[in-house]
Design a protein around this motif. Structure first.
Motif, mmCIF file in Angstrom:
data_model
loop_
_atom_site.group_PDB
_atom_site.id
_atom_site.type_symbol
_atom_site.label_atom_id
_atom_site.label_comp_id
_atom_site.label_asym_id
_atom_site.label_seq_id
_atom_site.Cartn_x
_atom_site.Cartn_y
_atom_site.Cartn_z
ATOM 1 N N UNK A 1 0.846 -1.192 0.000
ATOM 2 C CA UNK A 1 0.000 0.000 0.000
ATOM 3 C C UNK A 1 0.882 1.242 0.000
ATOM 4 N N UNK A 2 0.250 2.363 -0.320
ATOM 5 C CA UNK A 2 0.913 3.671 -0.253
ATOM 6 C C UNK A 2 0.174 4.548 0.731
ATOM 7 N N UNK A 3 0.901 5.409 1.422
ATOM 8 C CA UNK A 3 0.253 6.430 2.244
ATOM 9 C C UNK A 3 -0.616 7.274 1.320
ATOM 10 N N UNK A 4 -1.770 7.709 1.804
ATOM 11 C CA UNK A 4 -2.702 8.471 0.975
ATOM 12 C C UNK A 4 -2.051 9.730 0.410
ATOM 13 N N UNK A 5 -1.192 10.375 1.169
ATOM 14 C CA UNK A 5 -0.521 11.581 0.657
ATOM 15 C C UNK A 5 0.656 11.232 -0.257
ATOM 16 N N UNK A 6 0.878 9.924 -0.489
ATOM 17 C CA UNK A 6 1.885 9.478 -1.439
ATOM 18 C C UNK A 6 3.318 9.514 -0.949
ATOM 19 N N UNK A 7 3.551 9.814 0.314
ATOM 20 C CA UNK A 7 4.909 9.974 0.809
ATOM 21 C C UNK A 7 5.608 8.688 1.221
ATOM 22 N N UNK A 8 4.868 7.582 1.374
ATOM 23 C CA UNK A 8 5.503 6.396 1.928
ATOM 24 C C UNK A 8 4.852 5.120 1.397
ATOM 25 N N UNK A 9 5.676 4.160 0.990
ATOM 26 C CA UNK A 9 5.193 2.835 0.610
ATOM 27 C C UNK A 9 5.310 1.936 1.833
ATOM 28 N N UNK A 10 4.259 1.145 2.103
ATOM 29 C CA UNK A 10 4.191 0.330 3.307
ATOM 30 C C UNK A 10 3.807 -1.091 2.907
ATOM 31 N N UNK A 11 4.330 -2.071 3.624
ATOM 32 C CA UNK A 11 3.946 -3.458 3.382
ATOM 33 C C UNK A 11 3.467 -4.084 4.689
ATOM 34 N N UNK A 12 2.538 -5.036 4.554
ATOM 35 C CA UNK A 12 2.042 -5.814 5.685
ATOM 36 C C UNK A 12 2.053 -7.279 5.278
ATOM 37 N N UNK A 13 2.541 -8.129 6.144
ATOM 38 C CA UNK A 13 2.436 -9.557 5.908
ATOM 39 C C UNK A 13 0.948 -9.916 6.000
ATOM 40 N N UNK A 14 0.426 -10.653 5.044
ATOM 41 C CA UNK A 14 -1.008 -10.964 5.028
ATOM 42 C C UNK A 14 -1.439 -11.764 6.257
ATOM 43 N N UNK A 15 -0.513 -12.427 6.925
ATOM 44 C CA UNK A 15 -0.872 -13.140 8.155
ATOM 45 C C UNK A 15 -1.226 -12.162 9.280
ATOM 46 N N UNK A 16 -0.863 -10.868 9.123
ATOM 47 C CA UNK A 16 -1.199 -9.832 10.105
ATOM 48 C C UNK A 16 -2.461 -9.060 9.739
ATOM 49 N N UNK A 17 -3.011 -9.337 8.552
ATOM 50 C CA UNK A 17 -4.163 -8.580 8.035
ATOM 51 C C UNK A 17 -5.448 -9.367 8.244
ATOM 52 N N UNK A 18 -6.450 -8.710 8.845
ATOM 53 C CA UNK A 18 -7.765 -9.320 9.038
ATOM 54 C C UNK A 18 -8.627 -9.086 7.814
ATOM 55 N N UNK A 19 -8.580 -7.851 7.287
ATOM 56 C CA UNK A 19 -9.467 -7.491 6.175
ATOM 57 C C UNK A 19 -8.900 -6.296 5.427
ATOM 58 N N UNK A 20 -9.238 -6.222 4.139
ATOM 59 C CA UNK A 20 -8.921 -5.068 3.293
ATOM 60 C C UNK A 20 -10.259 -4.578 2.765
ATOM 61 N N UNK A 21 -10.709 -3.404 3.241
ATOM 62 C CA UNK A 21 -12.047 -2.907 2.929
ATOM 63 C C UNK A 21 -11.941 -1.689 2.008
ATOM 64 N N UNK A 22 -12.518 -1.766 0.806
ATOM 65 C CA UNK A 22 -12.448 -0.637 -0.118
ATOM 66 C C UNK A 22 -13.171 0.612 0.406
#
Length: 186
Positions: free
Chosen positions: A146-167
């Motif tokens: 993912x990217x920060x909404x203001x575009x300043x930072x790219x971030x990653x999360x291991x999917x084992x740490x993610x419960x849901x991705x909600x649009x």
């Protein structure tokens, strides 16, 4: 008729309408319907509804926020939506970390029945209870990008740490917020 919209003859249309106890001309009308995606989630229809505000995002600091615990009952009011599904909820953004895309006090309508789209915003819900709004890049090799909404930072999360991705399906200005659902009287 001269300009048919049903692509069948008037007699055939009348027989179908009669067989299904529908009024004359029923087949000439636009009918809204729900369809299913590959994952059997309902797609949104342009129905218009009031979406409960469920969370408050304290943008800034570390970029995360917590659910206020209102299970869709409008704990902090409602915002209107034209596209949100029946399980949608709104998050009120506070702070300036998403500026200029999302301003302080604006609402993000999140729809768990929608599918995340690349380059659009999503709410990422983590197993430790934190939540964050980011721009969706995709999932590759078990890692959410993912990217920060203001575009300043790219971030990653291991999917084992993610419960849901909600649009995020809409961004609503604060002037549209209501504490109670307005009643429409004729």
């Amino acid at each position: 008729g001269k300009n048919p919209t049903k692509n069948i003859g008037d007699e055939t249309a009348a027989k179908i309408e009669q067989a299904f106890n529908k009024p004359k001309g029923y087949l000439d009308q636009s009918v809204e319907h729900e369809s299913l995606t590959e994952n059997n989630k309902h797609t949104s229809t342009l129905s218009g509804r009031w979406v409960p505000v469920k969370s408050l995002s304290k943008m800034g600091l570390d970029g995360y926020f917590s659910d206020m615990g209102y299970d869709g009952n409008g704990g902090d009011g409602y915002v209107p939506s034209l596209t949100a599904g029946k399980h949608a909820y709104a998050v009120k953004g506070t702070g300036d970390s998403m500026y200029p895309v999302v301003r302080n006090g604006w609402f993000l309508v999140c729809d768990p029945d929608a599918e995340p789209q690349i380059t659009e915003f999503v709410e990422v819900q983590l197993k430790d209870g934190r939540r964050t709004i980011k721009e969706y890049i995709g999932v590759s090799g078990g890692v959410l990008h993912v990217l920060a909404v203001n575009g300043n930072e790219r971030i990653t999360f291991d999917m084992s740490d993610v419960v849901n991705i909600v649009p995020v399906v809409e961004i609503i200005p604060p002037s549209r917020h209501k504490l109670e659902i307005p009643l429409v009287c004729d």
